[in-house]
Design an enzyme around this catalytic site. Sequence first.
Site, PDB file in Angstrom:
ATOM      1  N   ARG A 127      11.550  -6.050   4.098  1.00 52.08           N
ATOM      2  CA  ARG A 127      11.171  -4.635   3.994  1.00 52.08           C
ATOM      3  C   ARG A 127      12.079  -3.779   4.870  1.00 52.08           C
ATOM      4  O   ARG A 127      12.448  -4.160   5.975  1.00 52.08           O
ATOM      5  CB  ARG A 127       9.723  -4.448   4.441  1.00 52.08           C
ATOM      6  CG  ARG A 127       9.339  -2.970   4.438  1.00 52.08           C
ATOM      7  CD  ARG A 127       7.884  -2.780   4.350  1.00 52.08           C
ATOM      8  NE  ARG A 127       7.214  -2.938   5.628  1.00 52.08           N
ATOM      9  CZ  ARG A 127       5.921  -2.661   5.788  1.00 52.08           C
ATOM     10  NH1 ARG A 127       5.194  -2.265   4.762  1.00 52.08           N
ATOM     11  NH2 ARG A 127       5.357  -2.829   6.957  1.00 52.08           N
TER      12      ARG A 127
ATOM     13  N   ARG B 103      -9.073   1.030   8.927  1.00 54.88           N
ATOM     14  CA  ARG B 103      -8.627  -0.334   9.199  1.00 54.88           C
ATOM     15  C   ARG B 103      -9.662  -1.103   9.984  1.00 54.88           C
ATOM     16  O   ARG B 103      -9.447  -2.269  10.304  1.00 54.88           O
ATOM     17  CB  ARG B 103      -7.334  -0.286  10.007  1.00 54.88           C
ATOM     18  CG  ARG B 103      -6.081  -0.569   9.158  1.00 54.88           C
ATOM     19  CD  ARG B 103      -4.936  -0.472  10.123  1.00 54.88           C
ATOM     20  NE  ARG B 103      -3.737  -1.122   9.743  1.00 54.88           N
ATOM     21  CZ  ARG B 103      -2.667  -0.502   9.250  1.00 54.88           C
ATOM     22  NH1 ARG B 103      -2.707   0.751   8.927  1.00 54.88           N
ATOM     23  NH2 ARG B 103      -1.555  -1.175   9.059  1.00 54.88           N
TER      24      ARG B 103
ATOM     25  N   ARG C 282       0.000  -9.199  13.192  1.00 53.08           N
ATOM     26  CA  ARG C 282      -0.564  -8.142  12.334  1.00 53.08           C
ATOM     27  C   ARG C 282      -1.464  -8.747  11.258  1.00 53.08           C
ATOM     28  O   ARG C 282      -2.493  -8.176  10.901  1.00 53.08           O
ATOM     29  CB  ARG C 282       0.564  -7.321  11.698  1.00 53.08           C
ATOM     30  CG  ARG C 282       1.257  -6.438  12.730  1.00 53.08           C
ATOM     31  CD  ARG C 282       2.536  -5.865  12.202  1.00 53.08           C
ATOM     32  NE  ARG C 282       2.323  -4.899  11.146  1.00 53.08           N
ATOM     33  CZ  ARG C 282       3.252  -4.572  10.256  1.00 53.08           C
ATOM     34  NH1 ARG C 282       4.442  -5.158  10.287  1.00 53.08           N
ATOM     35  NH2 ARG C 282       2.989  -3.677   9.346  1.00 53.08           N
TER      36      ARG C 282
ATOM     37  N   LYS D 113       0.830  -1.217   0.000  1.00 52.15           N
ATOM     38  CA  LYS D 113       0.000   0.000   0.000  1.00 52.15           C
ATOM     39  C   LYS D 113       0.860   1.260   0.000  1.00 52.15           C
ATOM     40  O   LYS D 113       0.607   2.178  -0.768  1.00 52.15           O
ATOM     41  CB  LYS D 113      -0.897   0.052   1.248  1.00 52.15           C
ATOM     42  CG  LYS D 113      -1.961  -1.010   1.323  1.00 52.15           C
ATOM     43  CD  LYS D 113      -2.912  -0.749   2.496  1.00 52.15           C
ATOM     44  CE  LYS D 113      -2.267  -0.737   3.862  1.00 52.15           C
ATOM     45  NZ  LYS D 113      -1.681  -1.994   4.318  1.00 52.15           N
TER      46      LYS D 113
ATOM     47  N   ARG E 169      11.705  -2.166  10.380  1.00 47.30           N
ATOM     48  CA  ARG E 169      10.724  -1.701  11.351  1.00 47.30           C
ATOM     49  C   ARG E 169      10.576  -2.731  12.463  1.00 47.30           C
ATOM     50  O   ARG E 169      10.527  -3.920  12.186  1.00 47.30           O
ATOM     51  CB  ARG E 169       9.367  -1.531  10.660  1.00 47.30           C
ATOM     52  CG  ARG E 169       9.059  -0.123  10.323  1.00 47.30           C
ATOM     53  CD  ARG E 169       7.892  -0.032   9.401  1.00 47.30           C
ATOM     54  NE  ARG E 169       6.651  -0.586   9.943  1.00 47.30           N
ATOM     55  CZ  ARG E 169       5.467  -0.435   9.365  1.00 47.30           C
ATOM     56  NH1 ARG E 169       5.375   0.239   8.231  1.00 47.30           N
ATOM     57  NH2 ARG E 169       4.392  -0.956   9.888  1.00 47.30           N
TER      58      ARG E 169
HETATM   59  P1  AMP Z   1       1.281   0.743   8.905  1.00 50.32           P
HETATM   60  O1  AMP Z   1       2.524   1.526   8.660  1.00 50.32           O
HETATM   61  O2  AMP Z   1       0.126   1.245   8.078  1.00 50.32           O
HETATM   62  O3  AMP Z   1       1.482  -0.744   8.791  1.00 50.32           O
HETATM   63  O4  AMP Z   1       0.855   1.030  10.429  1.00 50.32           O
HETATM   64  C1  AMP Z   1       1.717   0.680  11.492  1.00 50.32           C
HETATM   65  C2  AMP Z   1       0.936   0.530  12.780  1.00 50.32           C
HETATM   66  O5  AMP Z   1       0.283   1.767  13.100  1.00 50.32           O
HETATM   67  C3  AMP Z   1      -0.191  -0.492  12.725  1.00 50.32           C
HETATM   68  O6  AMP Z   1       0.260  -1.810  12.972  1.00 50.32           O
HETATM   69  C4  AMP Z   1      -1.091   0.021  13.848  1.00 50.32           C
HETATM   70  O7  AMP Z   1      -0.577  -0.297  15.125  1.00 50.32           O
HETATM   71  C5  AMP Z   1      -0.994   1.532  13.666  1.00 50.32           C
HETATM   72  N1  AMP Z   1      -2.021   2.048  12.733  1.00 50.32           N
HETATM   73  C6  AMP Z   1      -1.825   2.646  11.516  1.00 50.32           C
HETATM   74  N2  AMP Z   1      -2.982   2.997  10.952  1.00 50.32           N
HETATM   75  C7  AMP Z   1      -3.959   2.589  11.804  1.00 50.32           C
HETATM   76  C8  AMP Z   1      -5.389   2.638  11.788  1.00 50.32           C
HETATM   77  N3  AMP Z   1      -6.054   3.168  10.753  1.00 50.32           N
HETATM   78  N4  AMP Z   1      -6.045   2.116  12.849  1.00 50.32           N
HETATM   79  C9  AMP Z   1      -5.409   1.595  13.914  1.00 50.32           C
HETATM   80  N5  AMP Z   1      -4.072   1.501  13.986  1.00 50.32           N
HETATM   81  C10 AMP Z   1      -3.347   1.996  12.955  1.00 50.32           C
END
Ligand code: AMP
Length: 210
Positions: free
Chosen positions: A123, A88, A167, A13, A156
């Site tokens: 990644r 999400r 996740r 994404k 990360r």
């Molecule tokens: P990402 O970089 O999009 O994978 O987001 C990393 C982490 O941020 C996720 O595993 C969640 O802990 C938190 N996070 C990001 N976006 C959301 C969302 N829309 N709702 C809840 N947690 C989020």
Amino acid sequence: MNLILLGAPGAGKGTQAEIISEKLNIPQISTGNILRAAVKNGTECGLQAKSYMDKGALVPDEVVIGILKDRIAEEDCKNGYILDGFPRTVPQAEALEKMGVVIDKVIEISVPDEAIKARLGGRRVCESCGASYHIEFNPPKTEGKCDKCGGNVVLRKDDAPETVIDRLKTYHEATAPLIDFYKSRGKLVTVIGQSEVADTSKLMLEAVNG
Ligand code: AMP
């Protein structure tokens, strides 16, 4: 144009949002990047979010909804935006509707879990600007340094294999129901994630324009 990119963590994404953002000249809004910056800066919201993020759980809806609402009110969003990592959960999608946001398309990037596990292990992300790389498929030009800003490109914490399993579980339980949510609204387009970034981008742009 207001777009949502949907997909499991590691489906691509972020990378695709960056590419589409440049092509369509609308900002990419990544709640993950905003939260990581908040954690790094030690803000109140960052402190609240960190423990959830470290274990691969979702940050509570009210926190991310507040962040998103403030972000889309900014000037650069007036001609549209690409939401990467939001919504999400179904309550987050409902909150967007309550805000009066009209979504043009929701593009789901579909990648099997086994491929996700392999991708996330390789990644790397820039700790300064959030740009995403892969050691095999999309490495930075200079090892460990971001092509865009020169920041450090690192693994990360939540890409550790045991966290990735959590996740993915969270994705299937809390986020995948959004596929039916947006299908029922006639907004969903599914793109099969390809191994080459550019091949997926081509399909994504066709989906956006189609
Ligand atoms: P990402 O970089 O999009 O994978 O987001 C990393 C982490 O941020 C996720 O595993 C969640 O802990 C938190 N996070 C990001 N976006 C959301 C969302 N829309 N709702 C809840 N947690 C989020």
